[in-house]
Design a protein around this motif. Sequence first.
Motif, short mmCIF file in Angstrom:
data_model
loop_
_atom_site.label_atom_id
_atom_site.label_comp_id
_atom_site.label_asym_id
_atom_site.label_seq_id
_atom_site.Cartn_x
_atom_site.Cartn_y
_atom_site.Cartn_z
N HIS A 82 -3.96 -14.59 5.11
CA HIS A 82 -3.80 -13.13 5.11
C HIS A 82 -3.30 -12.67 3.75
O HIS A 82 -2.44 -13.30 3.16
CB HIS A 82 -2.80 -12.72 6.19
CG HIS A 82 -2.95 -11.28 6.58
ND1 HIS A 82 -3.84 -10.87 7.54
CD2 HIS A 82 -2.33 -10.17 6.14
CE1 HIS A 82 -3.75 -9.56 7.68
NE2 HIS A 82 -2.85 -9.10 6.83
N SER A 83 -3.86 -11.57 3.29
CA SER A 83 -3.42 -11.03 2.00
C SER A 83 -2.53 -9.83 2.26
O SER A 83 -2.73 -9.09 3.22
CB SER A 83 -4.66 -10.60 1.22
OG SER A 83 -4.32 -9.64 0.25
N THR A 84 -1.57 -9.62 1.35
CA THR A 84 -0.71 -8.44 1.51
C THR A 84 -1.39 -7.21 0.92
O THR A 84 -0.81 -6.14 0.90
CB THR A 84 0.67 -8.66 0.85
OG1 THR A 84 0.45 -9.01 -0.52
CG2 THR A 84 1.44 -9.74 1.55
N LEU A 114 -5.75 0.07 3.59
CA LEU A 114 -4.38 0.55 3.79
C LEU A 114 -3.92 1.13 2.46
O LEU A 114 -4.00 0.46 1.43
CB LEU A 114 -3.51 -0.64 4.19
CG LEU A 114 -2.07 -0.40 4.59
CD1 LEU A 114 -1.98 0.45 5.84
CD2 LEU A 114 -1.36 -1.73 4.83
N TYR A 165 0.28 0.42 11.54
CA TYR A 165 -0.53 0.22 10.32
C TYR A 165 -1.29 1.50 9.99
O TYR A 165 -1.28 1.99 8.86
CB TYR A 165 -1.49 -0.93 10.62
CG TYR A 165 -2.27 -1.55 9.49
CD1 TYR A 165 -1.76 -2.65 8.79
CD2 TYR A 165 -3.54 -1.11 9.16
CE1 TYR A 165 -2.48 -3.27 7.80
CE2 TYR A 165 -4.27 -1.72 8.16
CZ TYR A 165 -3.75 -2.80 7.49
OH TYR A 165 -4.49 -3.41 6.50
N ARG A 168 1.26 4.17 8.88
CA ARG A 168 1.82 3.89 7.55
C ARG A 168 0.82 4.27 6.46
O ARG A 168 1.19 4.79 5.41
CB ARG A 168 2.19 2.41 7.43
CG ARG A 168 3.43 2.04 8.22
CD ARG A 168 3.57 0.53 8.35
NE ARG A 168 3.65 -0.12 7.07
CZ ARG A 168 3.14 -1.33 6.81
NH1 ARG A 168 2.52 -2.02 7.74
NH2 ARG A 168 3.25 -1.85 5.61
N MET A 179 8.37 -4.02 6.73
CA MET A 179 7.19 -3.58 7.48
C MET A 179 5.98 -4.45 7.13
O MET A 179 5.18 -4.81 7.99
CB MET A 179 6.86 -2.11 7.20
CG MET A 179 7.90 -1.11 7.68
SD MET A 179 8.49 -1.31 9.37
CE MET A 179 6.98 -1.28 10.29
N ILE A 180 5.82 -4.77 5.84
CA ILE A 180 4.69 -5.63 5.45
C ILE A 180 4.87 -7.00 6.10
O ILE A 180 3.94 -7.57 6.69
CB ILE A 180 4.60 -5.78 3.91
CG1 ILE A 180 4.40 -4.41 3.24
CG2 ILE A 180 3.48 -6.73 3.52
CD1 ILE A 180 4.39 -4.45 1.72
N SER A 183 4.22 -6.84 9.85
CA SER A 183 2.81 -6.55 10.10
C SER A 183 1.95 -7.81 9.91
O SER A 183 1.14 -8.17 10.77
CB SER A 183 2.37 -5.43 9.14
OG SER A 183 0.99 -5.32 9.09
N VAL A 184 2.17 -8.46 8.78
CA VAL A 184 1.35 -9.64 8.47
C VAL A 184 1.66 -10.77 9.45
O VAL A 184 0.76 -11.34 10.08
CB VAL A 184 1.61 -10.10 7.01
CG1 VAL A 184 1.00 -11.46 6.74
CG2 VAL A 184 1.09 -9.06 6.01
N LYS A 187 0.49 -10.37 13.18
CA LYS A 187 -0.96 -10.59 13.40
C LYS A 187 -1.29 -12.07 13.38
O LYS A 187 -2.12 -12.55 14.14
CB LYS A 187 -1.77 -9.88 12.29
CG LYS A 187 -2.00 -8.41 12.56
CD LYS A 187 -3.08 -7.86 11.65
CE LYS A 187 -2.60 -7.62 10.25
NZ LYS A 187 -1.91 -6.36 10.02
N PHE A 207 1.19 -3.51 -3.18
CA PHE A 207 2.27 -2.66 -2.68
C PHE A 207 3.60 -3.08 -3.29
O PHE A 207 4.54 -2.32 -3.36
CB PHE A 207 2.35 -2.73 -1.15
CG PHE A 207 1.10 -2.22 -0.51
CD1 PHE A 207 0.67 -0.93 -0.78
CD2 PHE A 207 0.33 -3.01 0.32
CE1 PHE A 207 -0.50 -0.44 -0.22
CE2 PHE A 207 -0.83 -2.53 0.89
CZ PHE A 207 -1.25 -1.24 0.61
N1 URA Z 1 -1.47 -6.29 5.20
C1 URA Z 1 -1.06 -6.10 6.47
O1 URA Z 1 -1.64 -6.63 7.41
N2 URA Z 1 -0.01 -5.33 6.68
C2 URA Z 1 0.67 -4.73 5.69
O2 URA Z 1 1.62 -4.05 5.97
C3 URA Z 1 0.24 -4.91 4.37
C4 URA Z 1 -0.85 -5.70 4.16
#
Ligand code: URA
Length: 434
Positions: A82-84, A114, A165, A168, A179-180, A183-184, A187, A207
């Motif tokens: 997963h990438s931020t 996002l 998501y 935001r 939150m990042i 969120s990451v 998932k 971000f």
């Molecule tokens: N990727 C995500 O899934 N969530 C975030 O908050 C930022 C990047």
Amino acid sequence: MKIVDVIEKKKKGLALTEEEIKFFIDGIMNGTVEDYQASALLMAVYFKGMNLDETTWLTKYMVESGEILDLSKISNNIVDKHSTGGVGDKITLMFLPLMAAADLYTAKLSGRGLGHTGGTIDKLEAIPNFRTDLSIEEFKNKVKEHKTAIAAQTLSLAPADGKLYALRDVTSTVDIIPMIASSVVSKKIASGANHIVLDVKYGSGAFIKTPEEAQKLSEIMVEVGKRLNRNICAVISSMNQPLGRAIGNSVEVQEVIEFLKGNMESDLKEITYTLCQTAFEKTGKCANKEEAWKYLDEMISSGKALEKFKEIVASQGGDVAIFDDYTKLPQASIKYEVKATCDGYVKNIDALKVAKACKNLGAGRDRKSDPIDYSAGIYLTQKYSEPVMAGETIAVIYTNKEETIKGAEELILEAFEISDEEPKAQSLIYKIIH
Ligand code: URA
């Protein structure tokens, strides 16, 4: 308990309890917390932060807001990446076929664009008929059959993150470390992988702006993973300049296909190969960088990775004619060339400015219900360290909105920094946190 009191508490900078965080997430899910209240709490978290306990509970209840996939019957070696978030970040679309070609399973839950960044789901939906709304059963079956599948967050997997998501994205509350992290990680836990490789970006197009903050975010995600019994590692890299040459949905899919055909941009290769190498080392597939990169080169030169991508596209209903004919992807009605204003070498291309230009062309959303234009985008004909001459094309704009061209051109010209000296080659990788 009242949500207004929870917002008030965070506004004063106090730590929330586990019960309060559960109440917030439950409220988002059952509709007793309105979008405007959730947005107020998000903004309070932006200013006052969250500690590691709060971040862990937030992650836990986001995971528990939906189902947790059990893929253990398929394999105990399932990888997820997963990438931020970045600009021109199409790495997942190369990572998945490479992993599948290497006989490793991946189960990937992805997001849409996002803030200023692009989203993998939007890119895939640029492929005519590609389905990302897979049910849990379909997702599992596809992982089993094709070694990989990619789905958008549905009502079933970490749905609380899906709701937050989207909020935001349109309330300027994306760039908040807890939150990042939640969120990451939520998932990744929900989608059932046991090896999680995170691609953590810093720089103008990310971000998180500095490598030090990216390291802090990485350490939090690794620690939250540990507390929730998941093995996570994070590759930290620079996102000061767009990745690859294409930014936008249709154009990025095209660049991915070219990559898999062996026409690899060096920055895309460095990040994709490093993430695959990390996954190979975690799963015991390869022992070191030399072995991993040689293996990956073979997956590309033999055409196996390209065939895998075709298989993924076909299995999720997408039109495979795009592989031989890029005009089958959405096409913009206007193509406009941006010209350099002086001679020199490209010293920098500010990723954020390029992303803003791209969003204004139609490739991103301002409101969560906004449709996007898959054909809108930018192609950088010149990249870092390459020579340019005044009057030469440095970027091509694709759009259907003529009125956006001038603004995009100005942003692109501002983004390009041209110098007299040829800049040195540089590595994008800052650190790997295990
Ligand atoms: N990727 C995500 O899934 N969530 C975030 O908050 C930022 C990047």
